[in-house]
Design an enzyme around this catalytic site. Structure first.
Site, PDB file in Angstrom:
ATOM      1  N   PRO A 274       0.832  -1.416   0.020  1.00  0.00           N
ATOM      2  CA  PRO A 274       0.119  -0.065  -0.178  1.00  0.00           C
ATOM      3  C   PRO A 274       0.748   1.216   0.024  1.00  0.00           C
ATOM      4  CG  PRO A 274       0.157  -0.741   2.217  1.00  0.00           C
ATOM      5  CD  PRO A 274       0.820  -1.743   1.268  1.00  0.00           C
ATOM      6  N   CYS A 275       1.490   1.655  -1.289  1.00  0.00           N
ATOM      7  CA  CYS A 275       2.401   2.879  -1.185  1.00  0.00           C
ATOM      8  C   CYS A 275       1.538   4.016  -1.166  1.00  0.00           C
ATOM      9  CB  CYS A 275       3.153   2.947  -2.368  1.00  0.00           C
ATOM     10  SG  CYS A 275       2.357   2.657  -3.990  1.00  0.00           S
ATOM     11  N   HIS A 276       0.083   4.018  -1.542  1.00  0.00           N
ATOM     12  CA  HIS A 276      -0.881   4.968  -1.240  1.00  0.00           C
ATOM     13  C   HIS A 276      -0.966   5.511   0.162  1.00  0.00           C
ATOM     14  CE1 HIS A 276      -3.326   1.520  -0.794  1.00  0.00           C
ATOM     15  NE2 HIS A 276      -3.998   2.180   0.254  1.00  0.00           N
TER      16      HIS A 276
END
Length: 338
Positions: A274-276
């Site tokens: 989950p780089c967001h």
């Protein structure tokens, strides 16, 4: 009174198109992807006009739907009303989430979101390539791929025999560019189009609800530093965010903020890694490899889901295993009697 006619894919009133009718496919694209495109337009419209507090009629018109269909679509997608969703899109909400993360760096909410005390994303099994495999750039490896609809638009999934190696969201349905990106990541691998193989993966990896993980294996290619950053990202719970500075500190590289940001930007597996959930310390969301509006949609959707879980769990007795923890510290799994 204008005459109403029903044509394929849209309703026509008095000879003029009014709004799309319910459908399974539009121009070859699945309805699920098209639904996200309408939601994305609505989110962009809300961002640009939130000071005017646009009503349901304006939002529905922007999405090309009737008020009834838009409200139903939005609730089905986000689980909440458009009005409440706006709250999760604001920078103020992002700043509050950052402050909460900085204070105690929670990996498990008191609501029991972690599922019996376990960090939800630790159920994603992470397999990094060896140094030799990294050097060979996929030589001798077969990657099966397919394009599939998702809750956040059409995506490309690539998988090896060891797990998912690529997941990207398409920008403007540009399949050729997405496939070129996959080929560049694994330049010497053999690519094989196999949507029947990747379809079950697509169903599983987008089945995560309220922090539950589908038990997906990841097979990623990156430098030791990138792998370290991507592993750290797995410990940020849904509905939570950290800053690039916080992430750098937690991998014991406080001066490498720029390198951390670069690693985050080169994450090859959207959503599951989950780089967001990494934003600027000011509360600004920053860029996103698959579009800033999609990043806002992902964060707001997760915040809405986590908020609903937290509210519904408030009336339940607290689970003794769900105390506050550092998201970068592994929690022990409860032992079950044999």
């Amino acid at each position: 009174m204008p005459r109403t006619m029903y044509r394929k894919n849209r309703v026509v009133i008095g000879g003029q198109p009014a709004y799309p009718a319910p459908m399974d496919k539009i121009d070859g694209h699945s309805r699920r992807s098209t639904d996200y495109e309408r939601i994305e337009r609505a989110i962009r419209y809300l961002e640009e006009n939130y000071r005017q507090q646009p009503n349901l009629m304006a939002l529905a018109r922007e999405a090309g739907l009737s008020e009834f269909h838009f409200q139903r679509l939005f609730r089905r997608w986000a689980g909440i009303s458009p009005k409440r969703f706006v709250q999760y899109l604001t920078a103020g909400h992002a700043v509050r989430m950052l402050r909460e993360s900085r204070t105690n760096l929670e990996a498990a909410y008191d609501s029991g979101l972690s599922g019996g005390g376990r960090l939800h994303d630790l159920l994603v099994n992470f397999h990094a390539v060896t140094p030799g495999e990294l050097k060979r750039a996929g030589a001798g490896l077969t990657i099966q791929y397919g394009f599939h609809p998702s809750s956040f638009g059409e995506c490309l999934i690539g998988a090896t025999s060891r797990g998912v190696c690529h997941l990207s969201f398409l920008s403007k349905e540009d399949r050729r560019a997405a496939l070129a990106e996959l080929a560049a990541e694994w330049s010497r691998a053999r690519l094989e189009e196999a949507p029947r193989v990747t379809a079950p993966l697509a169903r599983r990896l987008f089945a995560r609800v309220n922090g539950d993980s589908p038990g997906i294996d990841l097979h990623v290619r990156g430098t030791n530093f990138q792998i370290k950053v991507w592993e750290a990202l797995l410990h940020i719970p849904p509905g939570g965010v950290v800053s690039y500075e916080d992430l750098a500190r937690h991998i014991h590289a406080p001066r490498a903020v720029r390198a951390v940001a670069n690693a985050v930007a080169h994450n090859p597996v959207a959503w599951l890694i989950p780089c967001h959930r990494v934003i600027r310390k000011s509360g600004a969301l920053g860029g996103y490899r698959w579009g800033e509006t999609r990043k806002k949609a992902l964060l707001a959707w997760e915040a809405a889901q986590a908020g609903d879980v937290k509210s519904s769990a408030a009336s339940r007795p607290a689970d003794p295993d769900t105390s506050r923890r550092d998201p970068y510290t592994k929690s022990r799994r409860p032992r079950h009697p044999r």
